[in-house]
Design a protein around this motif. Structure first.
Motif, PDB file in Angstrom:
ATOM      1  N   ASN A  83      35.124  92.166  36.740  1.00 41.24           N
ATOM      2  CA  ASN A  83      34.628  91.873  38.079  1.00 41.24           C
ATOM      3  C   ASN A  83      33.510  90.822  38.082  1.00 41.24           C
ATOM      4  O   ASN A  83      32.939  90.497  37.050  1.00 41.24           O
ATOM      5  CB  ASN A  83      34.182  93.169  38.774  1.00 41.24           C
ATOM      6  N   GLN A  84      33.212  90.330  39.262  1.00 37.90           N
ATOM      7  CA  GLN A  84      32.232  89.261  39.428  1.00 37.90           C
ATOM      8  C   GLN A  84      30.840  89.691  38.979  1.00 37.90           C
ATOM      9  O   GLN A  84      30.108  88.910  38.370  1.00 37.90           O
ATOM     10  CB  GLN A  84      32.201  88.798  40.893  1.00 37.90           C
ATOM     11  N   ALA A 124      39.617  87.472  29.844  1.00 40.18           N
ATOM     12  CA  ALA A 124      40.966  88.044  29.791  1.00 40.18           C
ATOM     13  C   ALA A 124      41.166  88.882  28.531  1.00 40.18           C
ATOM     14  O   ALA A 124      41.864  89.899  28.555  1.00 40.18           O
ATOM     15  CB  ALA A 124      42.009  86.938  29.863  1.00 40.18           C
ATOM     16  N   GLN A 125      40.559  88.461  27.434  1.00 41.30           N
ATOM     17  CA  GLN A 125      40.720  89.167  26.163  1.00 41.30           C
ATOM     18  C   GLN A 125      39.682  90.275  25.968  1.00 41.30           C
ATOM     19  O   GLN A 125      39.838  91.120  25.104  1.00 41.30           O
ATOM     20  CB  GLN A 125      40.617  88.185  24.989  1.00 41.30           C
ATOM     21  N   GLY A 126      38.641  90.238  26.782  1.00 45.20           N
ATOM     22  CA  GLY A 126      37.555  91.201  26.636  1.00 45.20           C
ATOM     23  C   GLY A 126      37.928  92.578  27.139  1.00 45.20           C
ATOM     24  O   GLY A 126      38.856  92.761  27.923  1.00 45.20           O
ATOM     25  N   GLN A 127      37.192  93.545  26.657  1.00 42.87           N
ATOM     26  CA  GLN A 127      37.391  94.930  27.063  1.00 42.87           C
ATOM     27  C   GLN A 127      36.023  95.567  27.209  1.00 42.87           C
ATOM     28  O   GLN A 127      35.215  95.546  26.273  1.00 42.87           O
ATOM     29  CB  GLN A 127      38.209  95.672  26.015  1.00 42.87           C
ATOM     30  N   ASN A 176      37.879  93.463  14.041  1.00 36.43           N
ATOM     31  CA  ASN A 176      38.853  92.640  14.766  1.00 36.43           C
ATOM     32  C   ASN A 176      38.336  92.214  16.127  1.00 36.43           C
ATOM     33  O   ASN A 176      39.070  91.645  16.920  1.00 36.43           O
ATOM     34  CB  ASN A 176      40.160  93.420  14.951  1.00 36.43           C
ATOM     35  N   GLN A 177      37.073  92.515  16.393  1.00 32.87           N
ATOM     36  CA  GLN A 177      36.489  92.181  17.682  1.00 32.87           C
ATOM     37  C   GLN A 177      35.022  91.805  17.492  1.00 32.87           C
ATOM     38  O   GLN A 177      34.450  92.027  16.436  1.00 32.87           O
ATOM     39  CB  GLN A 177      36.635  93.338  18.680  1.00 32.87           C
ATOM     40  N   LEU A 178      34.455  91.273  18.534  1.00 35.05           N
ATOM     41  CA  LEU A 178      33.044  90.905  18.519  1.00 35.05           C
ATOM     42  C   LEU A 178      32.332  91.753  19.563  1.00 35.05           C
ATOM     43  O   LEU A 178      32.471  91.518  20.766  1.00 35.05           O
ATOM     44  CB  LEU A 178      32.866  89.416  18.846  1.00 35.05           C
ATOM     45  N   PRO A 179      31.598  92.778  19.136  1.00 37.67           N
ATOM     46  CA  PRO A 179      30.873  93.594  20.111  1.00 37.67           C
ATOM     47  C   PRO A 179      29.731  92.787  20.732  1.00 37.67           C
ATOM     48  O   PRO A 179      28.977  92.124  20.021  1.00 37.67           O
ATOM     49  CB  PRO A 179      30.321  94.756  19.289  1.00 37.67           C
TER      50      PRO A 179
END
Length: 66
Positions: free
Chosen positions: A2-3, A29-32, A50-53
Motif C-alpha cells: 500500500n501507499q 512486487a517481490q517484497g513481502q 534468499n532474501q534481504l530483511p
C-alpha cells in the motif's frame, strides 16, 4: 503494497527516491511484509539467505552463537 508502506520505506531509506520507478515497482512486487513478535528470529547463523530483511519498525538484536 500500500501507499502508506511505500511512503514509510521512502522516509526510512532516502536512497529509495533515487531508484528508477521500475526498480521501485520491482522491489515492491517481490517484497513481502512479515510481522514478527518479540523473540522471533529473522534468521539463524548458517542459514542460506534468499532474501534481504529490511527492518521497517521495531528493534532487532544480532547474536553470534558459539
Amino acid at each position: 503494497m500500500n501507499q502508506a508502506l511505500t511512503e514509510t520505506i521512502a522516509r526510512i531509506f532516502p536512497v529509495w527516491k533515487k531508484l528508477a520507478p521500475k526498480a521501485q515497482a520491482d522491489l515492491l512486487a517481490q517484497g513481502q511484509l512479515v510481522k514478527l513478535w518479540a523473540g522471533e528470529f529473522i534468521c539463524m547463523e548458517g542459514d542460506i539467505c534468499n532474501q534481504l530483511p529490511i527492518l521497517i519498525s521495531g528493534n532487532a538484536r544480532v547474536y553470534k552463537i558459539g
